[in-house]
Write an enzyme that holds these catalytic residues in place. Structure first.
Site, short mmCIF file in Angstrom:
data_model
loop_
_atom_site.label_atom_id
_atom_site.label_comp_id
_atom_site.label_asym_id
_atom_site.label_seq_id
_atom_site.Cartn_x
_atom_site.Cartn_y
_atom_site.Cartn_z
N SER A 158 0.84 -1.20 0.00
CA SER A 158 0.00 0.00 0.00
C SER A 158 0.88 1.25 0.00
CB SER A 158 -0.95 -0.05 1.20
OG SER A 158 -1.96 0.94 1.09
N ASP A 256 -9.81 -4.03 -5.32
CA ASP A 256 -9.01 -2.94 -4.76
C ASP A 256 -9.16 -1.72 -5.66
OD1 ASP A 256 -7.05 -1.21 -3.79
OD2 ASP A 256 -5.51 -2.75 -3.63
N HIS A 286 -7.65 -5.06 -0.92
CA HIS A 286 -6.50 -4.33 -0.39
C HIS A 286 -6.16 -4.86 1.00
CE1 HIS A 286 -4.00 -0.72 -0.86
NE2 HIS A 286 -4.10 -0.56 0.45
#
Length: 314
Positions: A158, A256, A286
């Site tokens: 991320s 995501d 995610h």
């Protein structure tokens, strides 16, 4: 493919609660909430590695905390500098202890996890500066870590994937060798539009990380000036050239909002002649890197990503 059953059950609980207001909530409350949610996916017993030690490395604003994981093996091994996710606002050494332990064990590497400064108290370039300083320190003192001078990598998920990609670009520009970069569902383009990346619309809500969350995190980290948001240190996909960047292992998730910009970066790297392994993992969302202890689909994805990293560090 539908969302993996274990993750679907988690999403049902999460979506039953009001969505967090990133901009209107005290950052410490958001950080505590992330840690509390993470408790549901922590394995019963931590993955055993050779040793784990907290330390610091020099940074631009003072010592940067790190956690060093060493495999149970003798002799020089590769080293991976790891940057945690959390929207540049949450996350720390504890929230990503399990993925780091598993990387250390499965890939047989020293992992140096970096506890960089967080927004909004410390906006860009604080996190980037800390991560670059930590990676450069490890590179310059590799004998104190894994010891293999030709096998240093960066990794992150991320926001941490964004930072890893930015550090990899800077290493290329500074002619520092880097053997690989592992990027798990990174944010790659702060100038993104919904038209460019349909996943921002398809997966806008309902999958833990919302598109509005992405916009809010990016605002708190890098502000709103396009001249800042468009620099490669913030938006690696906007780099003028990707030629010569370290080989990349990129994983993203079907559900995501960042999926399409991740794959756009993978394709841009390939077009620049970079060695790339990239996959979109069906049924996942995610943050799947943290779900491997409870979700077989996530476990399989992490297994493959770590194996691909291992190939590039062999």
């Amino acid at each position: 493919m539908p969302v993996a059953p274990v993750i679907a059950a988690i999403l049902e609980q999460v979506n039953a609660q009001p969505a967090p207001d990133v901009l209107g909530t005290d950052p410490e409350v958001l950080r505590a909430g992330q840690k509390e949610m993470g408790k549901s996916v922590v394995p019963a017993e931590p993955i055993v590695v050779g040793s784990v030690k907290d330390a610091t490395v020099p940074g631009p604003a003072g010592p940067v905390p790190v956690r060093v994981y060493r495999p149970d093996t003798d002799g020089p091994v590769p080293t991976v500098v790891f940057f945690h996710g959390g929207g540049w606002l949450t996350g720390d050494l504890d929230t990503h202890d399990d993925p780091c332990r598993r990387m250390c064990r499965d890939v047989g590497v020293v992992v140096v996890a970096v506890d960089y400064r967080l927004a909004p108290e410390h906006p860009f370039p604080a996190a980037y500066d800390d991560c670059l300083a930590a990676a450069a320190w490890v590179a310059d003192h590799i004998d104190d870590y894994g010891g293999r001078r030709d096998r240093l990598a960066v990794a992150g998920d991320s926001a941490g994937g964004n930072l890893a990609a930015a550090v990899a670009l800077t290493f290329r520009d500074e002619h520092r060798p880097l053997a690989a970069q592992l990027l798990a569902y990174p944010a790659m383009d702060f100038l993104a539009t919904d038209a460019e990346y349909p996943s921002r619309v398809e997966n806008a809500t309902g999958y833990m990380l919302s598109t509005q969350n992405v916009l809010d995190f990016e605002h708190l980290y890098a502000g709103d000036d396009p001249a800042v948001r468009g620099t490669s240190r913030v938006s690696p996909l906007r780099a003028t050239s990707l030629t010569g960047v370290a080989p990349a292992v990129i994983g993203t998730a079907q559900y995501d909002p960042l999926r399409d910009e991740c794959m756009a970066y993978a394709n841009a790297l390939k077009a620049a002649g970079v060695d790339v392994f990239a996959r979109t993992y069906d049924g996942l969302i995610h943050t799947f890197l943290n779900f491997f202890p409870v979700c077989p689909t996530s476990d399989a994805a992490v297994t493959e990503l770590y194996a691909q990293l291992g190939k590039r560090l062999a």
